[in-house]
Design a protein around this motif. Structure first.
Motif, mmCIF file in Angstrom:
data_model
loop_
_atom_site.group_PDB
_atom_site.id
_atom_site.type_symbol
_atom_site.label_atom_id
_atom_site.label_comp_id
_atom_site.label_asym_id
_atom_site.label_seq_id
_atom_site.Cartn_x
_atom_site.Cartn_y
_atom_site.Cartn_z
ATOM 1 N N TYR A 43 -42.734 43.069 -44.886
ATOM 2 C CA TYR A 43 -41.689 42.912 -45.506
ATOM 3 C C TYR A 43 -43.033 42.309 -47.079
ATOM 4 O O TYR A 43 -44.010 42.452 -46.745
ATOM 5 N N ASN A 44 -42.140 43.687 -47.672
ATOM 6 C CA ASN A 44 -41.999 43.022 -48.562
ATOM 7 C C ASN A 44 -43.510 43.496 -49.344
ATOM 8 O O ASN A 44 -44.138 42.983 -50.318
ATOM 9 N N ASP A 45 -43.987 44.856 -48.922
ATOM 10 C CA ASP A 45 -45.400 45.452 -48.876
ATOM 11 C C ASP A 45 -44.371 47.014 -49.671
ATOM 12 O O ASP A 45 -45.020 47.594 -48.331
ATOM 13 N N LEU A 46 -44.624 47.140 -50.533
ATOM 14 C CA LEU A 46 -43.932 48.189 -51.093
ATOM 15 C C LEU A 46 -44.922 49.805 -50.351
ATOM 16 O O LEU A 46 -45.125 50.589 -50.570
ATOM 17 N N ALA A 47 -46.285 49.536 -50.773
ATOM 18 C CA ALA A 47 -47.198 50.347 -50.922
ATOM 19 C C ALA A 47 -47.211 50.391 -49.236
ATOM 20 O O ALA A 47 -47.540 51.683 -48.876
ATOM 21 N N ALA A 48 -47.165 49.961 -48.348
ATOM 22 C CA ALA A 48 -46.903 50.253 -46.978
ATOM 23 C C ALA A 48 -45.757 50.497 -46.607
ATOM 24 O O ALA A 48 -46.053 51.613 -45.585
ATOM 25 N N LEU A 49 -44.897 50.779 -47.112
ATOM 26 C CA LEU A 49 -43.409 51.000 -46.866
ATOM 27 C C LEU A 49 -43.653 52.784 -47.733
ATOM 28 O O LEU A 49 -43.362 53.214 -46.331
ATOM 29 N N GLU A 50 -44.346 52.732 -48.122
ATOM 30 C CA GLU A 50 -44.164 53.848 -48.942
ATOM 31 C C GLU A 50 -45.435 55.086 -48.272
ATOM 32 O O GLU A 50 -44.856 56.609 -47.576
ATOM 33 N N ALA A 51 -46.230 54.628 -47.879
ATOM 34 C CA ALA A 51 -47.327 55.281 -46.873
ATOM 35 C C ALA A 51 -45.819 55.562 -45.785
ATOM 36 O O ALA A 51 -47.352 56.522 -44.597
ATOM 37 N N ALA A 52 -45.859 54.883 -44.803
ATOM 38 C CA ALA A 52 -44.984 55.220 -43.824
ATOM 39 C C ALA A 52 -44.155 55.940 -43.845
ATOM 40 O O ALA A 52 -43.139 56.627 -42.923
ATOM 41 N N ILE A 53 -42.807 56.444 -45.254
ATOM 42 C CA ILE A 53 -42.024 57.170 -45.547
ATOM 43 C C ILE A 53 -43.137 58.971 -45.278
ATOM 44 O O ILE A 53 -44.204 59.657 -46.370
ATOM 45 N N ASP A 54 -42.048 59.917 -44.077
ATOM 46 C CA ASP A 54 -42.542 61.015 -44.129
ATOM 47 C C ASP A 54 -41.430 62.016 -44.368
ATOM 48 O O ASP A 54 -39.952 61.785 -44.883
ATOM 49 N N GLU A 55 -41.261 63.687 -43.993
ATOM 50 C CA GLU A 55 -40.015 64.344 -44.258
ATOM 51 C C GLU A 55 -39.283 63.530 -43.280
ATOM 52 O O GLU A 55 -38.413 64.207 -43.068
ATOM 53 N N THR A 56 -40.245 63.359 -41.973
ATOM 54 C CA THR A 56 -38.693 62.535 -40.363
ATOM 55 C C THR A 56 -38.095 61.608 -41.158
ATOM 56 O O THR A 56 -37.334 61.364 -40.304
ATOM 57 N N THR A 57 -38.732 60.845 -42.422
ATOM 58 C CA THR A 57 -37.710 59.646 -42.617
ATOM 59 C C THR A 57 -36.210 59.942 -42.945
ATOM 60 O O THR A 57 -35.949 60.488 -43.674
ATOM 61 N N ALA A 58 -35.624 59.570 -41.321
ATOM 62 C CA ALA A 58 -34.261 58.921 -42.400
ATOM 63 C C ALA A 58 -33.484 58.195 -43.686
ATOM 64 O O ALA A 58 -32.464 58.119 -44.089
ATOM 65 N N ALA A 59 -33.992 57.125 -42.432
ATOM 66 C CA ALA A 59 -33.600 56.068 -43.530
ATOM 67 C C ALA A 59 -34.720 54.851 -43.471
ATOM 68 O O ALA A 59 -35.342 54.490 -42.568
ATOM 69 N N VAL A 60 -34.290 53.518 -44.636
ATOM 70 C CA VAL A 60 -34.868 52.458 -44.168
ATOM 71 C C VAL A 60 -34.442 51.538 -43.937
ATOM 72 O O VAL A 60 -33.231 51.397 -44.987
ATOM 73 N N LEU A 61 -34.291 50.625 -42.770
ATOM 74 C CA LEU A 61 -33.171 49.611 -42.903
ATOM 75 C C LEU A 61 -34.401 48.760 -42.615
ATOM 76 O O LEU A 61 -35.350 47.710 -42.119
ATOM 77 N N ILE A 62 -33.552 47.308 -43.887
ATOM 78 C CA ILE A 62 -34.270 45.867 -44.146
ATOM 79 C C ILE A 62 -33.129 45.205 -44.633
ATOM 80 O O ILE A 62 -31.953 45.266 -44.343
ATOM 81 N N GLU A 63 -33.476 43.777 -44.189
ATOM 82 C CA GLU A 63 -32.875 42.955 -44.581
ATOM 83 C C GLU A 63 -32.584 42.761 -45.874
ATOM 84 O O GLU A 63 -34.094 42.340 -46.165
ATOM 85 N N PRO A 64 -31.848 42.229 -46.583
ATOM 86 C CA PRO A 64 -32.713 41.278 -48.596
ATOM 87 C C PRO A 64 -33.484 40.380 -48.520
ATOM 88 O O PRO A 64 -34.146 40.525 -48.998
#
Length: 393
Positions: A167-188
């Motif tokens: 959580y709270n890590d944009l670099a890790a989030l960006e690395a996990a997203i690829d062409e199969t990613t439907a959504a990012v689901l998080i709690e604000p």
């Protein structure tokens, strides 16, 4: 009464030893007539307090007319509820359900269907990125992407298709997203984890990453939404507009379970008749109460109360730092308070506060959560903070 529950009730909860018989506003009363200030508010399900007169009146009126039709037929309450909820939240459409977990499951199904129908992800390859230490519910699919072993252990095999990042890590989030990613689901704001508030700009970053990657941003506002943090939605603190938002808890006014997915038309219109549903979802009683909840939020009064009294809460907790409190996180009328472990576990602190006439709930370790009804008064809040100070000293 507690003993009578033991042989007949599954032991999936460990409640505080208080038996509530009556309640009104921010107060509850046990079977022996002792009164307690409720600083949990049903995990935000009671944002407007116990038995708010406008909500009780709406329920009574509807009980005398019609309670359930199923979605096999139209009813005369659902259209107004849907219209006013999407206007309140700034979206195009809504999907009514009952519990928060159902809203999350609905969000997952919508994201996958959108990925296949709109984004063009190959069949059965859609992925959803989630955050570690999340809490989105208890169904088998949802615990599949939990990092809490208490929630997971013994419930496998687990549903595939999820990627977990810090959580709270944009670099890790960006690395996990690829062409199969439907959504990012998080709690604000991560409630169960201890009211963890991300850095300023994190939610904006999530929105930008998902927009660039061509995937959805789904915000789980089941606890954080509907006035709790001082905004109608917690994403409002950064002016962020996700593609869909999951709502629940407070949407039923503490009377009936009501949840919903609100979102862009392009997302919700991927569903066709027969692909998803719920017998009780959108029932007339729920719609009547939900409409009354929206009416309360339309005034802005509760959002303002959360903002103003949130200052009192933060100042009071700041005064306890170094006096038993080692740290806290707060936004609006919602706080996670880390108590010095030498003074006891979160459970032990909660039990001591109960004896002082204040009800809170522990989360992990020596952390307690404070989330009073938004109708709490400044005097009541200061009294509760004084009780916490006595317990810690």
């Amino acid at each position: 009464m507690i003993s009578a529950e033991e042989p007949v009730l599954a032991h999936n909860y460990h409640p505080l030893p208080v038996v509530v018989a009556r309640a009104e506003g921010a107060w509850v009363e046990d079977v022996d007539g002792h009164r307690y200030l409720d600083l949990l508010a049903g995990y935000s399900a009671l944002n407007f307090g116990h038995r708010h007169p406008a909500l009780i009146e709406a329920a009574h009126r509807q009980l005398d007319r019609l309670t359930l039709t199923s979605r096999a037929f139209h009813n005369d309450r659902l259209a107004e509820f849907a219209r006013r909820l999407v206007e309140l939240t700034g979206y195009d459409m809504m999907l009514p359900m009952n519990t928060g977990a159902e809203a999350v499951e609905s969000g997952i199904k919508l994201a996958r269907k959108w990925a296949y129908d709109v984004k063009g992800v190959p069949a059965d390859q859609a992925t959803i990125v989630v955050a570690a230490d999340n809490f989105h519910g208890r169904t088998t699919t949802i615990v599949s992407f939990s990092t809490d072993e208490t929630a997971r252990a013994g419930f496998g095999p687990f549903t595939p298709g999820f990627r977990i990042v810090p959580y709270n890590d944009l670099a890790a989030l960006e690395a996990a997203i690829d062409e199969t990613t439907a959504a990012v689901l998080i709690e604000p704001i991560q409630g169960e984890a201890g009211v963890l508030i991300p850095d300023d700009g994190y939610l904006t970053g999530v929105r930008e990453l998902t927009r660039r990657a061509g995937c959805l941003f789904i915000a789980d506002e089941i606890q954080s939404g509907l006035g709790r943090t001082g905004h109608t939605l917690a994403v409002g603190h950064e002016g962020v507009v996700p593609d869909a938002v999951l709502l629940g808890k407070a949407l039923g006014g503490g009377i009936v379970p009501v949840s919903a997915v609100v979102g862009r038309r392009e997302v919700l219109e991927v569903l066709r008749p027969g692909e998803h549903g719920s017998t009780f979802g959108g029932n007339p009683l729920a719609a009547a109460v939900g409409t009354a909840v929206v009416e309360l939020l339309e005034t802005g009064e509760f959002q303002s109360r959360a903002t103003e009294l949130g200052v009192v809460l933060r100042e009071g907790l700041a005064g306890l730092v170094g006096r038993g409190v080692v740290g806290f996180r707060a936004r609006g009328l919602w706080a996670g308070v880390d108590v010095d472990p030498a003074l006891g576990t979160g459970r032990e602190i909660s039990e001591r506060l109960m004896r002082e006439g204040v009800l809170v709930k522990d989360t992990h370790g020596s952390t307690i959560r404070i989330a009073p009804p938004l109708c709490v008064t400044e005097e009541e809040l200061r009294s509760a903070l004084a009780a916490l100070g006595r317990v810690l000293s």
